[in-house]
Design an enzyme around this catalytic site. Structure first.
Site, PDB file in Angstrom:
ATOM      1  CG  ASP A 101       1.859 -15.440  41.717  1.00  9.38           C
ATOM      2  OD1 ASP A 101       2.556 -14.409  41.831  1.00  9.38           O
ATOM      3  OD2 ASP A 101       1.892 -16.159  40.707  1.00  9.38           O
ATOM      4  CG  HIS A 300       4.825 -12.946  45.765  1.00  7.77           C
ATOM      5  ND1 HIS A 300       3.737 -12.140  45.509  1.00  7.77           N
ATOM      6  CD2 HIS A 300       4.761 -13.956  44.855  1.00  7.77           C
ATOM      7  CE1 HIS A 300       3.064 -12.621  44.477  1.00  7.77           C
ATOM      8  NE2 HIS A 300       3.661 -13.727  44.069  1.00  7.77           N
TER       9      HIS A 300
END
Length: 323
Positions: A101, A300
């Site tokens: 991320d 994610h």
């Protein structure tokens, strides 16, 4: 069982908390938003048992690491500087750096700007070269999203997102971790919210039905970290998007030259933003790409949702560097 230990080091003018395990070649792992060192809990143990010194810091503004007051103290140059200082504090000349991320741009930029210190790089979820473009990123976002909600624009106003996210930290973390995972069903309505919406309006709440990779104990850790430190430090990373675009302009088009690995999930929304030619884009930006791994069914939170697959890819990459 391999023990994860904790300590503090001084780096780049801040006091940084790190979690570490094992001995051997150094691997530094950078978390994203809104996370902490704990996001790498599975990799700390696996890499240590594979013969590496695995280190996962709370990055600037997170957890037990210092959170400078000045919003301008959270640029990519500050964050890469933190990693260089971390290597100095550990008395290591080189390391392999990994990031997920927001930690991925830090890792890619560390390898791009200081290949003498970062001899390999693994990026999870986010590809390199996030800052290139003809106009400031937030201007591009405004043109693209118009009157609809986009979280990165919502995060720009200091205090606004903090108030929403900190009202009930446990609910915030539960909803966010679930909604961005591969276990959450798609919600097309979330893409059409008005720009007056809040961040959590786009989230789904699993209640007590947490996905198998996320336990109540895990949620306890994340909740405790953000109840203590708040979200401001992490949000300030977003408030430097345009500043990063300015500061990194001299490096637009610069290739990631150290050996690299990219890992993502096929249900990660970032992949949809990359488009169908994501691998070709990766090979263009990182010509020494050793492998690009797409994990089925994973959203994610790559290294938390699929720790065994991520561990396997990372250890194979790291051993290839040693060979």
């Amino acid at each position: 069982m391999t023990e994860i230990t904790h300590r503090f080091v001084e780096t780049n003018g801040i006091n940084m908390h790190i979690a570490e395990a094992g001995e051997g070649p150094l691997v530094v792992m950078c978390h994203g938003f809104p996370e902490s060192w704990y996001s790498w809990r599975h990799q700390l143990v696996a890499l240590a048992e594979a013969g590496f010194h695995a280190v996962a810091p709370d990055q600037r503004g997170y957890g037990q690491t210092d959170a400078p007051e000045d919003i301008g103290a959270y640029t990519q140059l500050h964050l890469v500087g933190d990693l260089v200082g971390l290597l100095d504090a550990l008395e290591e000349e080189q390391a392999v750096v990994a990031g997920h991320d927001w930690g991925a741009p830090v890792a890619w930029n560390a390898a791009t700007l200081r290949p003498d210190r970062f001899r390999g790089v693994a990026g999870l979820s986010v590809p390199p070269n996030a800052w290139s473009g003809p106009i400031p990123p937030t201007e591009g976002m405004k043109q693209r999203f118009g009157d609809t909600f986009f979280y990165q624009l919502y995060f720009q106003e200091p205090g606004k997102a903090e108030a929403e996210l900190e009202a009930d930290v446990r609910t915030t973390m539960r909803m966010l971790l679930y909604t961005a995972s591969g276990d959450c069903p798609p919600n097309p309505a979330a893409a059409a919210l008005p720009k007056t919406a809040g961040f959590l309006d786009a989230m789904q709440d699993p209640g007590d039905n947490l996905p198998p990779w996320l336990t109540e104990a895990d949620l306890d850790v994340f909740t405790g970290e953000f109840e203590r430190a708040g979200f401001r430090g992490g949000l300030n990373w977003y408030r430097n998007i345009d500043r990063n675009w300015e500061l990194m302009a001299a490096f637009n088009g610069k290739k990631v030259t150290p050996p690299s690995l990219f890992v993502t999930g096929d249900r990660d929304l970032v992949v949809s933003l990359m488009g169908p030619k994501w691998r070709e884009q990766m090979e263009h930006s990182a010509p020494n790409l050793r492998d690009a791994v797409m994990i089925p069914g994973v959203g994610h939170w790559t290294q938390q949702e699929a720790p065994e697959a991520v561990n396997k890819a990372m250890i194979a990459f790291l051993r290839g560097l040693e060979g």
